[in-house]
Design an enzyme around this catalytic site. Structure first.
Site, mmCIF file in Angstrom:
data_model
loop_
_atom_site.group_PDB
_atom_site.id
_atom_site.type_symbol
_atom_site.label_atom_id
_atom_site.label_comp_id
_atom_site.label_asym_id
_atom_site.label_seq_id
_atom_site.Cartn_x
_atom_site.Cartn_y
_atom_site.Cartn_z
ATOM 1 N N GLU A 287 0.883 -1.172 0.000
ATOM 2 C CA GLU A 287 0.000 0.000 0.000
ATOM 3 C C GLU A 287 0.915 1.214 0.000
ATOM 4 O O GLU A 287 1.732 1.371 0.899
ATOM 5 C CB GLU A 287 -0.858 0.042 1.273
ATOM 6 C CG GLU A 287 -1.311 -1.308 1.764
ATOM 7 C CD GLU A 287 -2.762 -1.593 1.469
ATOM 8 O OE1 GLU A 287 -3.410 -0.755 0.836
ATOM 9 O OE2 GLU A 287 -3.227 -2.666 1.872
ATOM 10 N N CYS A 321 -2.295 9.081 3.859
ATOM 11 C CA CYS A 321 -2.214 8.722 2.446
ATOM 12 C C CYS A 321 -3.484 9.156 1.744
ATOM 13 O O CYS A 321 -3.495 9.424 0.553
ATOM 14 C CB CYS A 321 -1.995 7.232 2.304
ATOM 15 S SG CYS A 321 -3.210 6.286 3.209
HETATM 16 P P1 NAP Z 1 8.391 4.928 4.268
HETATM 17 O O1 NAP Z 1 9.477 5.879 4.471
HETATM 18 O O2 NAP Z 1 8.296 4.234 2.962
HETATM 19 O O3 NAP Z 1 8.504 3.868 5.436
HETATM 20 C C1 NAP Z 1 7.565 2.826 5.586
HETATM 21 C C2 NAP Z 1 8.225 1.666 6.272
HETATM 22 O O4 NAP Z 1 9.224 1.110 5.404
HETATM 23 C C3 NAP Z 1 8.946 2.041 7.557
HETATM 24 O O5 NAP Z 1 8.767 1.018 8.496
HETATM 25 C C4 NAP Z 1 10.386 2.108 7.102
HETATM 26 O O6 NAP Z 1 11.325 1.911 8.125
HETATM 27 C C5 NAP Z 1 10.429 0.976 6.115
HETATM 28 N N1 NAP Z 1 11.580 1.002 5.203
HETATM 29 C C6 NAP Z 1 12.382 2.042 4.869
HETATM 30 N N2 NAP Z 1 13.326 1.646 3.994
HETATM 31 C C7 NAP Z 1 13.126 0.328 3.754
HETATM 32 C C8 NAP Z 1 13.758 -0.643 2.945
HETATM 33 N N3 NAP Z 1 14.798 -0.360 2.171
HETATM 34 N N4 NAP Z 1 13.278 -1.906 2.962
HETATM 35 C C9 NAP Z 1 12.225 -2.231 3.714
HETATM 36 N N5 NAP Z 1 11.572 -1.346 4.517
HETATM 37 C C10 NAP Z 1 12.019 -0.084 4.537
HETATM 38 O O7 NAP Z 1 6.976 5.621 4.511
HETATM 39 P P2 NAP Z 1 6.522 6.473 5.770
HETATM 40 O O8 NAP Z 1 7.195 7.793 5.716
HETATM 41 O O9 NAP Z 1 6.635 5.679 7.013
HETATM 42 O O10 NAP Z 1 4.973 6.628 5.485
HETATM 43 C C11 NAP Z 1 4.464 7.585 4.625
HETATM 44 C C12 NAP Z 1 4.055 6.973 3.303
HETATM 45 O O11 NAP Z 1 3.140 5.913 3.517
HETATM 46 C C13 NAP Z 1 3.326 7.940 2.402
HETATM 47 O O12 NAP Z 1 3.800 7.796 1.093
HETATM 48 C C14 NAP Z 1 1.875 7.495 2.509
HETATM 49 O O13 NAP Z 1 1.072 7.832 1.402
HETATM 50 C C15 NAP Z 1 2.032 6.027 2.632
HETATM 51 N N6 NAP Z 1 0.846 5.401 3.221
HETATM 52 C C16 NAP Z 1 0.028 4.659 2.413
HETATM 53 C C17 NAP Z 1 -1.120 4.076 2.932
HETATM 54 C C18 NAP Z 1 -2.037 3.260 2.077
HETATM 55 O O14 NAP Z 1 -2.922 2.602 2.630
HETATM 56 N N7 NAP Z 1 -1.883 3.242 0.765
HETATM 57 C C19 NAP Z 1 -1.422 4.258 4.285
HETATM 58 C C20 NAP Z 1 -0.553 5.016 5.077
HETATM 59 C C21 NAP Z 1 0.582 5.574 4.538
HETATM 60 P P3 NAP Z 1 12.059 3.167 8.821
HETATM 61 O O15 NAP Z 1 10.979 3.922 9.488
HETATM 62 O O16 NAP Z 1 13.007 2.522 9.741
HETATM 63 O O17 NAP Z 1 12.726 3.943 7.728
#
Ligand code: NAP
Ligand code: MG
Length: 519
Positions: A287, A321
């Site tokens: 997602e 999101c």
């Molecule tokens: P993010 O930076 O992509 O991080 C999400 C998760 O991925 C965190 O646990 C992060 O860990 C981890 N991560 C980072 N680098 C990784 C890698 N190389 N391999 C595996 N995992 C890794 O996103 P965010 O800032 O937490 O959240 C915001 C984003 O989420 C926005 O784009 C939003 O639109 C999206 N979102 C989408 C939905 C939906 O239902 N479509 C719902 C909510 C949010 P760390 O924190 O340790 O970096």
């Protein structure tokens, strides 16, 4: 028989008793500040030297919890432990697995305000937003528990003479669960419990901004419910350092991820590789981001549309999101709606949400986010006209507060109209008419949520067909999806088209086995 699913009610903070109870929960959580949280791998609690201090974004000198961080070696061990536990857990009856979720939901409901209060401190959520987040987490457990009771039974197939045939769903194996920080309780709980109720075992790697709330969930399952060792492994650590190890691991069977497009794409690519010792193709449930639009035509009520836009743009500081980040307004109503958006935006109260239920906007999640938003505002000023906000709000606490910001007259192809900001920054775009408005709302690479405000039947029907988003709302704002009511998830670069909180979600965590016996 379980009674039918009902959504957890939201708390009315205008009732004094509720506000007081929440105040007490805030004090109780505050008393736990600085507590140390271990990893949990194969049932063993592991404290590491490498500690992450989870800080309060309203007051970054406050350490909400000190969380041990995984190394790549521990990540490898967690996947192995999960694989070992799978051999036992997959044989546990689905009815028993569902009861773990119902019991966890009961515990969370009893401690509802504490979970919400923790999110006020750890994620900067205003009370109503935190309350809705906890309610959604409870909903996920109640809903997925019931879904498993429905899906766990054998399913008859089309009858064939002298044969007895049935289909049943069996689990996949080890699931890596990687949630974001913005719904730190709901999304984390939803993906984790969907994984285990279906008979898989989980390695939960929480978001680094909000690991403490995830530790609390792990404590419910491991300490209070005595879930068998290794079924839920809690593995906080930097995504950049442990993410690849978890995703690439040959014993990993699937990855459930919610987060940014960039990380989602990376996971998808890496999960496609078949590594030595791997005996399956990995599944990904991803997602990702959004650039969600609310379209307003000339027949809409300008007041109602502006109210919906402002609520969807600035609820939880725009860090959803599903947040409205583009308001697309047709020419005849443009000035009237914009004026009302600006007025409402300027009236929003931005401060530390711990101060009380009246705080409408808290801080953004961290310093890096604040810097990024300010950069986008600078870009937006070059691409359009700043009509509200635009600056950070200085606070003695050093909190990461930003004014809710509106940039008008943004072109549909401008960066501010195309790129996800994920903060309180709204782009307002003028459309010649409804037809052009529909083209504009569909012109990004995302397709998560969207709304149309219109009184015209034909246009509402047109949007039903043509507005290409996973969650479309008509004459209401584009945020606040409810479990079971609005199964949630988007199209295109918003993810793998799955629907959390819907009746086809748990199948993503299982595979169907058909057994046919000649009788
Ligand atoms: P993010 O930076 O992509 O991080 C999400 C998760 O991925 C965190 O646990 C992060 O860990 C981890 N991560 C980072 N680098 C990784 C890698 N190389 N391999 C595996 N995992 C890794 O996103 P965010 O800032 O937490 O959240 C915001 C984003 O989420 C926005 O784009 C939003 O639109 C999206 N979102 C989408 C939905 C939906 O239902 N479509 C719902 C909510 C949010 P760390 O924190 O340790 O970096
Ligand atoms: Mg924090």
């Amino acid at each position: 028989m379980k009674r039918p699913f009902v959504n957890e009610p939201l708390t009315d903070f205008s009732a004094r008793a509720n506000a007081e109870a929440f105040g007490q929960a805030l004090a109780k959580v505050r008393a736990t500040f600085g507590r140390a949280y271990p990893l949990i791998v194969g049932g063993e609690k592991i404290y590491t030297d490498d500690i992450l201090e989870s800080r309060n974004p309203s007051n970054p000198s406050e350490v909400v919890g000190r969380v041990s961080q995984a190394t790549p070696e521990l990540a490898d061990r967690a996947v192995r432990e999960a694989a070992k536990a799978f051999e036992h857990w997959k044989r546990i009856p689905y009815t028993e697995r569902a009861r773990y979720l119902f019991h966890a939901a009961k515990i969370m409901r009893e401690r509802k305000h504490e979970f919400s209060a923790l999110m006020v401190y750890e994620a900067g959520k205003p009370w109503v937003e935190a309350d809705a987040d906890t309610a959604e987490a409870i909903d996920f457990m109640e809903y997925y528990g019931r879904e498993m009771l429905r899906l766990g039974k054998p399913h008859p197939t089309h009858p064939e003479p002298y044969h007895e045939t049935e289909l049943h769903y069996i689990p996949l194996g080890v699931g890596i669960v990687i949630p974001p920080w913005n719904f730190p309780c709901a999304i984390m709980t939803g993906m984790t419990t969907a994984t285990i109720v279906t008979g898989n075992t989980a390695v939960l790697k929480p978001a680094s901004a909000t690991p403490v709330i995830a530790a609390w969930l792990a404590e419910i399952f491991v300490d209070q419910l005595h879930l068998p060792a290794g079924v839920l492994n809690f593995l906080p650590g930097p995504g950049g350092a442990v993410g690849d190890v978890l995703v690439d691991h040959p014993l990993t069977r699937f990855v459930a991820f919610t987060g940014s497009k960039e990380v989602g794409i990376r996971i998808n690519q890496r999960a496609a590789a078949v590594n030595p010792g791997q005996r399956w193709l990995k599944r990904t449930i991803l997602e990702m981001g959004g650039k969600d639009a609310i379209l307003v035509d000339e027949t809409a009520d300008p007041e109602e549309a502006a109210a919906g836009i402002v609520a969807a743009a600035f609820g939880y500081q725009g860090q959803k999101c599903s947040a409205c980040s583009r308001a697309v307004i047709v020419e005849p109503l443009y000035d009237a709606v914009l004026e009302r958006i600006v007025e409402r935006t300027k009236n929003l109260d931005v401060s530390d949400p711990a101060l009380g239920p009246g705080v409408e906007m808290g801080p953004v999640i961290d310093e890096k986010a604040l810097k990024k938003h300010l950069e986008y505002i600078a870009i937006g000023k070059g691409e359009g006209r700043l009509v509200a906000g635009g600056e950070s709000v200085s606070a003695p606490s050093g909190g990461y507060f930003l004014q809710p910001t509106v940039i008008a007259d943004v072109a549909p192809d401008a960066r501010l109209a195309q790129e996800e900001v994920f903060g309180p920054v709204l782009a307002v775009i003028k459309a010649r008419d409804f037809t052009e408005g529909m083209e504009i709302v569909n012109n990004t690479e995302y397709g998560l949520t969207g709304s149309l405000y219109s009184m015209r039947r034909d246009r509402l029907e047109c949007a039903r067909q043509e507005f290409h988003v996973g969650n479309l709302y008509l004459n209401r704002k584009c945020t606040h999806a409810l479990v079971g009511v609005h199964p949630f998830g988007g199209f295109n670069m918003s993810g793998t088209d799955s629907k959390a909180g819907g009746s086809d979600y748990l199948q993503l965590f299982m595979q169907a086995k058909v057994v046919s016996e000649k009788v």
